[in-house]
Design a protein around this motif. Structure first.
Motif, PDB file in Angstrom:
ATOM      1  N   SER A  60     -46.332 -35.802  11.549  1.00 22.82           N
ATOM      2  CA  SER A  60     -46.740 -34.854  10.519  1.00 22.82           C
ATOM      3  C   SER A  60     -45.573 -34.705   9.548  1.00 22.82           C
ATOM      4  O   SER A  60     -44.456 -34.370   9.967  1.00 22.82           O
ATOM      5  CB  SER A  60     -47.088 -33.502  11.144  1.00 22.82           C
ATOM      6  N   ILE A  61     -45.822 -34.981   8.281  1.00 26.83           N
ATOM      7  CA  ILE A  61     -44.761 -34.969   7.273  1.00 26.83           C
ATOM      8  C   ILE A  61     -44.948 -33.770   6.352  1.00 26.83           C
ATOM      9  O   ILE A  61     -46.024 -33.556   5.814  1.00 26.83           O
ATOM     10  CB  ILE A  61     -44.761 -36.276   6.460  1.00 26.83           C
ATOM     11  N   MET A  62     -43.870 -32.991   6.192  1.00 28.13           N
ATOM     12  CA  MET A  62     -43.937 -31.811   5.329  1.00 28.13           C
ATOM     13  C   MET A  62     -42.744 -31.782   4.381  1.00 28.13           C
ATOM     14  O   MET A  62     -41.589 -31.846   4.819  1.00 28.13           O
ATOM     15  CB  MET A  62     -43.951 -30.525   6.154  1.00 28.13           C
ATOM     16  N   ALA A  63     -43.026 -31.696   3.080  1.00 33.49           N
ATOM     17  CA  ALA A  63     -41.968 -31.523   2.091  1.00 33.49           C
ATOM     18  C   ALA A  63     -41.577 -30.047   2.050  1.00 33.49           C
ATOM     19  O   ALA A  63     -42.417 -29.185   1.786  1.00 33.49           O
ATOM     20  CB  ALA A  63     -42.434 -31.991   0.719  1.00 33.49           C
ATOM     21  N   LEU A  64     -40.330 -29.741   2.344  1.00 34.91           N
ATOM     22  CA  LEU A  64     -39.871 -28.360   2.340  1.00 34.91           C
ATOM     23  C   LEU A  64     -39.618 -27.896   0.903  1.00 34.91           C
ATOM     24  O   LEU A  64     -39.382 -28.710   0.005  1.00 34.91           O
ATOM     25  CB  LEU A  64     -38.598 -28.233   3.169  1.00 34.91           C
ATOM     26  N   THR A 112     -37.437 -33.419   3.638  1.00 36.78           N
ATOM     27  CA  THR A 112     -38.737 -33.689   4.252  1.00 36.78           C
ATOM     28  C   THR A 112     -38.586 -33.581   5.763  1.00 36.78           C
ATOM     29  O   THR A 112     -37.668 -34.165   6.346  1.00 36.78           O
ATOM     30  CB  THR A 112     -39.240 -35.098   3.891  1.00 36.78           C
ATOM     31  N   ARG A 113     -39.484 -32.819   6.384  1.00 33.71           N
ATOM     32  CA  ARG A 113     -39.456 -32.667   7.840  1.00 33.71           C
ATOM     33  C   ARG A 113     -40.520 -33.556   8.470  1.00 33.71           C
ATOM     34  O   ARG A 113     -41.661 -33.595   8.029  1.00 33.71           O
ATOM     35  CB  ARG A 113     -39.698 -31.209   8.231  1.00 33.71           C
ATOM     36  N   TYR A 136     -35.349 -34.717  10.109  1.00 36.03           N
ATOM     37  CA  TYR A 136     -35.156 -34.136   8.779  1.00 36.03           C
ATOM     38  C   TYR A 136     -34.561 -35.218   7.881  1.00 36.03           C
ATOM     39  O   TYR A 136     -33.445 -35.690   8.123  1.00 36.03           O
ATOM     40  CB  TYR A 136     -34.226 -32.930   8.832  1.00 36.03           C
ATOM     41  N   SER A 161     -42.352 -34.228  12.056  1.00 37.80           N
ATOM     42  CA  SER A 161     -42.564 -33.690  13.401  1.00 37.80           C
ATOM     43  C   SER A 161     -43.598 -34.514  14.146  1.00 37.80           C
ATOM     44  O   SER A 161     -44.423 -35.213  13.549  1.00 37.80           O
ATOM     45  CB  SER A 161     -42.987 -32.223  13.332  1.00 37.80           C
TER      46      SER A 161
END
Length: 220
Positions: free
Chosen positions: A144-148, A160-161, A176, A163
Motif C-alpha cells: 500500500s503506497i501513500m504520499a505523505l 512516500t510510505r 519510507y 506498507s
C-alpha cells in the motif's frame, strides 16, 4: 541508550556491520557487545522489549542485529542504509520487524543499489532490501503506497510510505522513500547546515524521523 563503537581501519569510530567490503569498519564483536548491553539494561530497568535504530553505519549495524540477534531486538529502524551485497553476516533466519528509510538522491548510499561513496562497499537497492525482509518474515509483497503531506515546499523533497500486511506472527515491514532526499535524517526541527548538506544532499522537512521510528516501535 546511545552506545559508541570502536575505531576501525580508517581511524574513525564505527560499527562492524554486514559489509564485507567496507575496509574501514572495525573488526570487533559488536553483535555480542550490543546484545549484552541490551540484556544487562533490560535486567536493571525491567525492560520487556528492546529495539535498535541507527543512521548510515549505525543503520547498517541495526540490520546486522536484526539478522543475527532477532531474539534480543524486537525491531530495527534503519535510516540511510541497506542490505550489504557482499555480506559477511550469518542470519538466524528468524522473523523480525524492520523499518527502512532511504533517500532517492542519496549521494553516499545509492537508492537503486551499487557502490557506496568512498569505497564503503556495495549495497542492495531499497526494493531488494524490502523484499529480503518480506521473504524472511513470510509476508505478502502486496503493498500500500501513500504520499505523505508535502508540508515544506523549500526542501525539494517529499515522502512516500510503503506498507505491507503484517505477518501471521505479527511482524511488520515498513518503507519510507524520501523522494529527492539525501543521506540524512528527515526532520521538522533539526536541520543540517549548508556545508553538510553539500555532502549529504537534500534534507526532508516534512516528517520527524525520530517520531516515525518511535511510532513504528510502539506498534510492535
Amino acid at each position: 541508550v546511545i552506545p559508541e563503537g570502536k575505531a576501525g581501519g580508517d581511524g574513525k569510530l564505527g560499527w562492524n556491520d554486514c559489509r564485507a567490503d567496507a575496509d574501514g569498519n572495525p573488526a570487533d564483536d559488536d553483535v555480542g557487545f550490543l546484545s549484552s548491553l541490551a540484556n544487562d539494561l533490560s535486567k536493571g530497568f525491567a525492560v520487556s522489549k528492546r529495539f535498535v535504530t541507527g543512521m548510515s553505519n549505525g543503520g547498517h549495524m541495526s540490520i546486522r542485529l536484526a539478522l543475527e540477534a532477532p531474539e534480543v531486538f524486537t525491531g530495527a529502524g534503519v535510516i540511510s542504509a541497506a542490505l550489504a551485497k557482499n555480506s559477511k553476516c550469518i542470519p538466524k533466519n528468524k522473523p523480525v520487524s524492520v523499518l527502512l528509510m532511504r533517500g532517492t538522491s542519496d549521494p553516499i548510499s545509492p537508492f537503486l543499489g551499487g557502490s557506496m561513496a568512498g569505497g564503503r562497499g556495495m549495497v542492495l537497492s531499497m526494493d531488494e532490501s524490502l523484499k529480503y525482509f518480506l521473504d524472511l518474515n513470510k509476508m505478502s509483497s502486496e503493498k500500500s503506497i501513500m504520499a505523505l503531506p508535502n508540508t515544506n515546499l523549500i526542501d525539494n523533497s517529499s515522502v512516500t510510505r510503503i506498507s505491507f500486511p503484517p505477518s501471521s506472527s505479527g511482524k511488520s515491514v515498513l518503507g519510507y522513500v524520501v523522494n529527492g532526499g539525501g543521506h540524512n535524517e528527515p526532520s521538522k526541527t533539526e536541520f543540517y547546515g549548508p556545508w553538510l548538506k553539500k555532502i549529504t544532499g537534500e534534507q526532508n522537512r516534512d516528517i520527524e524521523c525520530a517520531e516515525v521510528v518511535l511510532s513504528f516501535f510502539n506498534k510492535l
